[in-house]
Design an enzyme around this catalytic site. Sequence first.
Site, short mmCIF file in Angstrom:
data_model
loop_
_atom_site.label_atom_id
_atom_site.label_comp_id
_atom_site.label_asym_id
_atom_site.label_seq_id
_atom_site.Cartn_x
_atom_site.Cartn_y
_atom_site.Cartn_z
N CYS A 2 33.03 3.77 -71.98
CA CYS A 2 32.42 3.25 -73.21
C CYS A 2 32.77 1.78 -73.41
O CYS A 2 33.93 1.39 -73.35
CB CYS A 2 32.82 4.03 -74.45
SG CYS A 2 32.23 5.71 -74.48
N ARG A 27 32.85 -0.68 -66.64
CA ARG A 27 33.70 0.39 -67.18
C ARG A 27 33.14 1.77 -66.90
O ARG A 27 33.85 2.77 -67.04
CB ARG A 27 33.86 0.20 -68.70
CG ARG A 27 34.54 -1.10 -69.07
CD ARG A 27 34.39 -1.39 -70.53
NE ARG A 27 35.21 -0.51 -71.34
CZ ARG A 27 36.48 -0.75 -71.66
NH1 ARG A 27 37.05 -1.84 -71.23
NH2 ARG A 27 37.14 0.07 -72.41
N TRP A 74 29.95 6.54 -72.08
CA TRP A 74 30.37 7.43 -70.99
C TRP A 74 30.56 8.79 -71.64
O TRP A 74 31.46 8.96 -72.47
CB TRP A 74 31.66 6.89 -70.39
CG TRP A 74 32.11 7.61 -69.14
CD1 TRP A 74 31.68 7.39 -67.87
CD2 TRP A 74 33.10 8.63 -69.05
NE1 TRP A 74 32.35 8.21 -67.00
CE2 TRP A 74 33.22 8.99 -67.70
CE3 TRP A 74 33.90 9.29 -69.99
CZ2 TRP A 74 34.10 9.96 -67.25
CZ3 TRP A 74 34.77 10.27 -69.54
CH2 TRP A 74 34.86 10.59 -68.17
N ASN A 100 34.32 4.15 -79.17
CA ASN A 100 34.89 4.45 -77.86
C ASN A 100 36.13 5.29 -78.09
O ASN A 100 37.04 4.85 -78.80
CB ASN A 100 35.24 3.13 -77.15
CG ASN A 100 36.08 3.34 -75.89
OD1 ASN A 100 36.13 4.44 -75.34
ND2 ASN A 100 36.75 2.30 -75.44
N GLY A 101 36.18 6.49 -77.52
CA GLY A 101 37.37 7.34 -77.69
C GLY A 101 36.95 8.77 -77.97
O GLY A 101 35.80 9.16 -77.77
N GLU A 483 45.98 6.91 -51.05
CA GLU A 483 45.08 5.89 -51.57
C GLU A 483 43.79 5.83 -50.74
O GLU A 483 42.68 5.72 -51.27
CB GLU A 483 45.79 4.53 -51.57
CG GLU A 483 44.93 3.34 -51.92
CD GLU A 483 44.25 3.43 -53.28
OE1 GLU A 483 44.59 4.31 -54.08
OE2 GLU A 483 43.34 2.62 -53.53
N LYS A 487 39.94 6.47 -52.09
CA LYS A 487 38.82 5.52 -51.92
C LYS A 487 37.60 6.26 -51.36
O LYS A 487 36.50 6.10 -51.85
CB LYS A 487 39.18 4.38 -50.95
CG LYS A 487 40.10 3.33 -51.46
CD LYS A 487 39.57 2.46 -52.56
CE LYS A 487 39.76 3.05 -53.91
NZ LYS A 487 40.98 2.89 -54.62
N GLU A 490 36.09 8.90 -53.91
CA GLU A 490 35.48 8.46 -55.17
C GLU A 490 34.16 7.74 -54.98
O GLU A 490 33.31 7.80 -55.86
CB GLU A 490 36.45 7.65 -56.04
CG GLU A 490 36.79 6.27 -55.57
CD GLU A 490 37.77 5.55 -56.50
OE1 GLU A 490 37.75 5.78 -57.71
OE2 GLU A 490 38.57 4.75 -55.99
N HIS A 506 51.86 23.62 -42.24
CA HIS A 506 52.32 24.61 -43.23
C HIS A 506 51.16 25.18 -44.04
O HIS A 506 51.38 25.75 -45.10
CB HIS A 506 53.38 23.98 -44.14
CG HIS A 506 54.61 23.58 -43.38
ND1 HIS A 506 55.49 24.50 -42.86
CD2 HIS A 506 55.09 22.37 -43.02
CE1 HIS A 506 56.47 23.87 -42.21
NE2 HIS A 506 56.23 22.58 -42.30
N LYS A 601 35.56 2.54 -64.94
CA LYS A 601 36.55 1.59 -64.45
C LYS A 601 37.80 1.61 -65.33
O LYS A 601 38.92 1.57 -64.84
CB LYS A 601 35.94 0.19 -64.45
CG LYS A 601 36.87 -0.90 -63.97
CD LYS A 601 37.12 -0.77 -62.49
CE LYS A 601 38.05 -1.83 -61.94
NZ LYS A 601 38.54 -1.44 -60.60
O1 M6R Z 1 43.44 0.22 -64.80
P1 M6R Z 1 44.41 1.18 -64.14
O2 M6R Z 1 45.04 0.59 -62.94
O3 M6R Z 1 45.44 1.71 -65.09
O4 M6R Z 1 43.51 2.39 -63.69
C1 M6R Z 1 44.07 3.54 -63.14
C2 M6R Z 1 43.03 4.41 -62.46
O5 M6R Z 1 42.07 4.83 -63.39
C3 M6R Z 1 42.32 3.67 -61.32
O6 M6R Z 1 43.22 3.18 -60.39
C4 M6R Z 1 41.33 4.63 -60.62
O7 M6R Z 1 42.03 5.62 -59.94
C5 M6R Z 1 40.41 3.86 -59.66
N1 M6R Z 1 39.07 4.36 -59.78
C6 M6R Z 1 40.77 4.00 -58.26
O8 M6R Z 1 39.92 3.32 -57.40
#
Ligand code: M6R
Length: 606
Positions: A2, A27, A74, A100-101, A483, A487, A490, A506, A601
């Site tokens: 949002c 966002r 969102w 927003n919230g 990580e 990537k 997502e 395991h 975001k």
């Molecule tokens: O703004 P932040 O670093 O606190 O955000 C944390 C996560 O939301 C962010 O890293 C998210 O996992 C990304 N989409 C990863 O690519």
Amino acid sequence: MCGIVGVTGTDRSLSILIEGLKRLEYRGYDSAGVYVNDLHGHDYLIKRPGRIANLEAALTDDINGLAGIGHTRWATHGGPSEANAHPHYSSDNRFYLVHNGVIENYAQLKKEYLGEVTFRSQTDTEVIVQLVDKFVVENNMTTEAAFLKVLRLISNDSSYAFVLMDREQPDTLFVAKNKSPLLVGLGDGYNMVGSDAMSMIKETKKFMEIGDHELVIVKPDHVDIKDFTGNDKTRNPFEVDIDANSADKGAYPYYMLKEIDEQPAVMRKLVQQYFGDSDQPQINEELLKSMAESDHIYIIGAGTSYHAGLVGSRIFERLCGVPTSVHISSEFAYEQPLLSKKPFFIFLSQSGETADSRQVLVTINENKWPSLTITNVDKSTLSREATFTELLYAGPEIAVASTKAYTAQIAVEAILAKAFGEFIGNPEAKKFDVKHQLGLVANGMQAITDSKKTLEEVAARFLSKPRNAFYIGRGIDWTVSLEAALKLKEISYVQAEGFASGELKHGTIALIENNTPVIGIITQDRTAGLTRSNLDETEARGANIITIVSRHLAQEDDTIVLPDVDQMLSPLLSVVPAQLLAYYTSLGKGLDVDKPRNLAKSVTVQ
Ligand code: M6R
């Protein structure tokens, strides 16, 4: 998650709203809307599901105003639709609200006060705007008093950033926030509010913070701040130094590719910012003293930031000899582990706005424990509320998939660990030349980003079809595999897992079948042979093996060979091919690389 923009006092209001919403697109959102009022009895409300382009297409030449509010939604309560899009409005069309919230007690408020009202949407937001209207109309309250009364009825566990407009006071924005981000932007003869500074940066560099549980009245020529008991508060504005053009894509097809390519420059910028002409990192001495008084470092983060913390904890333990643990913020907030006597907290957050991390910081502050936020966004909520801030200097990160922020977070952790380790006299820190190493890292990143063709081919050959994939490694390579998998999943929707390679046998090895891609990350002398054996075990069961290997450990048939750097900093290089593999897999599938489905975001709800 949002985005909100509001403006009052200019005939450019509509274009300021649309420009602001576009700058908040990163966002994540699934519908958009604006309300504008010309202060002479004409007003316009336009909402559309989907992209801002749909909203723009619906704007005709006669739509204009001197004040207005805009929103990208969102979805939380009710799917993406025109009815659920913001602004929401009262039954008598007098009040308009963007939010927003999440209002946790909205159902209870609806039941208790609004039994007679016919709702147009499924949202929690509509309850709030109908409630303001009810108190104004039935109880003969002023808008300010009614809004304040509603704010007091909202449960404390709720999160909100609100901008309310009243047709009968059309030049006034009634603003309040709790947990969700919102800032005032001070223009020349007009004023604005926005979810972040970037949404207003074309108009001003001068901003004013809004605290939780404050009522802010924004008019074209002044801004009044009160607490919830009606007491006036004063606040000085602050300036931010952001280049409005730094958030543009330039010639790149997607922000993500631009941001991956920017990583060598970010490493060099960090060296320049933190070292200048010195060989010693320049870190605030008060911060180092505060850390030196602690007996345990706790790193808190979510998603990619949590993964950067996993690398950082190893760096802090090696260079400083201080026990360091890493926690997922949404877990820590509700299952706080038994803490040491003198904890020091490091919050990692690219945006500085993540609600889960902020929830932890609220508790930390209640207990008066010292904290540091490492963030990309100066004056963000986590930066303002922590004891200390260090910046990532990565420039705006727009793509939902975080890339340059991850590597910048690791680099800043390494710089801080070097400074702190030396401050407390740890010999390991003295030996470690982080400035020189980051220079090597920058060159190494450049070499990897220059070999995109190979990564594009690997993605097309191995990752375009399968539903599942595994990244594996041991120790620090395992943390990178988490990580790397994030990537891939997502943005390409391949179900990817990062796995400690020794754990496969395991249980998880049962998932390996013909052509399952298994990507091994091998950068550590101590574990290279073991990870290779684990890769062989999966190959024997039909897996397609891809390897990302440091040069000094490389063998003839390895897929991607990384330049050598200090092994503790190898994640800064081994993650880059993984970022590019994710990018090309998503691109090859024709997906929207920068705006993957269901994601935002800046995750400002818990
Ligand atoms: O703004 P932040 O670093 O606190 O955000 C944390 C996560 O939301 C962010 O890293 C998210 O996992 C990304 N989409 C990863 O690519």
